[in-house]
Scaffold this motif. Structure first.
Motif, short mmCIF file in Angstrom:
data_model
loop_
_atom_site.label_atom_id
_atom_site.label_comp_id
_atom_site.label_asym_id
_atom_site.label_seq_id
_atom_site.Cartn_x
_atom_site.Cartn_y
_atom_site.Cartn_z
N LYS A 1 24.21 -33.55 -69.26
CA LYS A 1 25.10 -34.68 -68.88
C LYS A 1 26.36 -34.69 -69.76
O LYS A 1 27.35 -35.31 -69.42
CB LYS A 1 24.36 -36.01 -69.00
N ASP A 2 26.30 -34.02 -70.90
CA ASP A 2 27.46 -33.99 -71.81
C ASP A 2 28.40 -32.83 -71.55
O ASP A 2 29.42 -32.68 -72.22
CB ASP A 2 26.96 -33.91 -73.27
N SER A 3 28.05 -31.97 -70.59
CA SER A 3 28.85 -30.77 -70.33
C SER A 3 30.13 -31.10 -69.56
O SER A 3 30.08 -31.72 -68.49
CB SER A 3 28.02 -29.76 -69.51
N ASN A 4 31.26 -30.66 -70.08
CA ASN A 4 32.52 -30.83 -69.33
C ASN A 4 32.55 -29.94 -68.11
O ASN A 4 33.14 -30.29 -67.09
CB ASN A 4 33.72 -30.55 -70.25
N GLU A 5 31.88 -28.77 -68.21
CA GLU A 5 31.81 -27.90 -67.04
C GLU A 5 31.05 -28.61 -65.91
O GLU A 5 31.49 -28.59 -64.74
CB GLU A 5 31.13 -26.58 -67.38
N ARG A 6 29.96 -29.26 -66.27
CA ARG A 6 29.21 -29.98 -65.24
C ARG A 6 30.07 -31.07 -64.61
O ARG A 6 30.12 -31.22 -63.38
CB ARG A 6 27.94 -30.60 -65.85
N LEU A 7 30.83 -31.79 -65.47
CA LEU A 7 31.72 -32.85 -64.94
C LEU A 7 32.69 -32.26 -63.92
O LEU A 7 32.89 -32.80 -62.84
CB LEU A 7 32.50 -33.48 -66.11
N LEU A 8 33.29 -31.14 -64.28
CA LEU A 8 34.26 -30.53 -63.37
C LEU A 8 33.61 -30.05 -62.08
O LEU A 8 34.13 -30.26 -60.97
CB LEU A 8 34.95 -29.36 -64.09
N ARG A 9 32.43 -29.45 -62.19
CA ARG A 9 31.77 -28.94 -60.97
C ARG A 9 31.36 -30.10 -60.05
O ARG A 9 31.35 -29.96 -58.82
CB ARG A 9 30.55 -28.10 -61.35
#
Ligand code: 6PG
Length: 237
Positions: free
Chosen positions: A85-93
């Motif tokens: 949940k802390d991943s910026n990559e996940r946020l972007l995806r």
């Protein structure tokens, strides 16, 4: 309004909602990317993570751009699994890289390696696939004056702020943060053709005014390294 000579007497459009500002930022970014694609085969952008940019990403992904010719990376990443949940990559995806915008080439910073230091060479190599300088950079800011992951309490901050550093990314270990970070360096960020500073809340405006009050002490508030280059402020209460 967005382009403000710096250091400014800050006069953001009062009363704009966070959504209004996100929409205005999405318009401005799309215009800059489109302009870059008029003169080159590919355009390049780096965006920040955190909580502020979500509505911006959701609006930008709807823009009718030739996403297949756009390279997107992150200004920084937390060294966590990309499904965290802390991943910026996940946020972007989950936000920007959806629909037609999923056709953009995303260059992530997180690598297979357990540590940010071990992953840095691979990230550096991945970043070399993009065209530099960046056409578009969207920065956020913390109330300690950090931007990207250029944290004043990181032992590596002096090197990360070197203006002529060749490396485009660095591992940093800010004591204030739960995870190590991989961040684009000042030299990689400051060279961007157009920089937007996307902020929300009076606390961020107060921090920005403090930063502007002593532009020389860059190490204390690394955002200062970018204010004198001329940024476009996108702020909502
Ligand atoms: O990985 C990150 O967290 C960002 O890149 C970071 O630099 C962010 O822009 C600021 O910390 C502001 O974060 P908020 O938008 O959550 O206030």
């Amino acid at each position: 309004m967005p382009d403000i000579d710096w250091p400014p007497t800050i006069t953001p459009e009062l009363g704009e909602s966070a959504d209004d500002v996100a929409a205005r930022l999405a318009d401005a970014v799309a215009d800059r990317l489109e302009a870059a694609l008029q003169s080159r085969d590919r355009a390049s952008m780096a965006v920040s993570g955190g909580s502020t940019p979500r509505p911006f990403f959701e609006k930008l992904r709807e823009k009718p751009l030739d996403w297949s010719r756009i390279d997107i990376t992150l200004a920084d990443e937390r060294w966590v699994p990309t499904d965290s949940k802390d991943s910026n990559e996940r946020l972007l995806r989950e936000t920007l890289l959806q629909g037609a915008a999923s056709g953009a080439r995303f260059i992530g910073l997180k690598q297979r390696h357990d540590t940010a230091n071990a992953g840095q060479p691979l990230a550096e190599e991945a970043l070399s696939q993009m065209t530099w300088p960046l056409d578009v950079l969207v920065l956020g800011m913390g109330n300690d004056g950090h931007t990207a992951s250029l944290f004043p309490d990181a032992p590596e901050i002096d090197r990360a702020l070197e203006e002529s550093l060749a490396d485009r990314c660095m591992a940093l270990h800010p004591a204030s943060q739960p995870q190590p970070r991989l961040s684009l360096t000042r030299s990689a960020l400051a060279g961007a053709s157009w920089i937007a500073l996307h902020l929300r809340g009076q606390d961020k405006m107060d921090t920005l005014e403090t930063a502007i009050g002593d532009m020389n002490a860059v190490r204390d508030m690394p955002i200062r390294a970018f204010l004198s280059t001329g940024v476009s402020l996108f702020w909502s209460p």
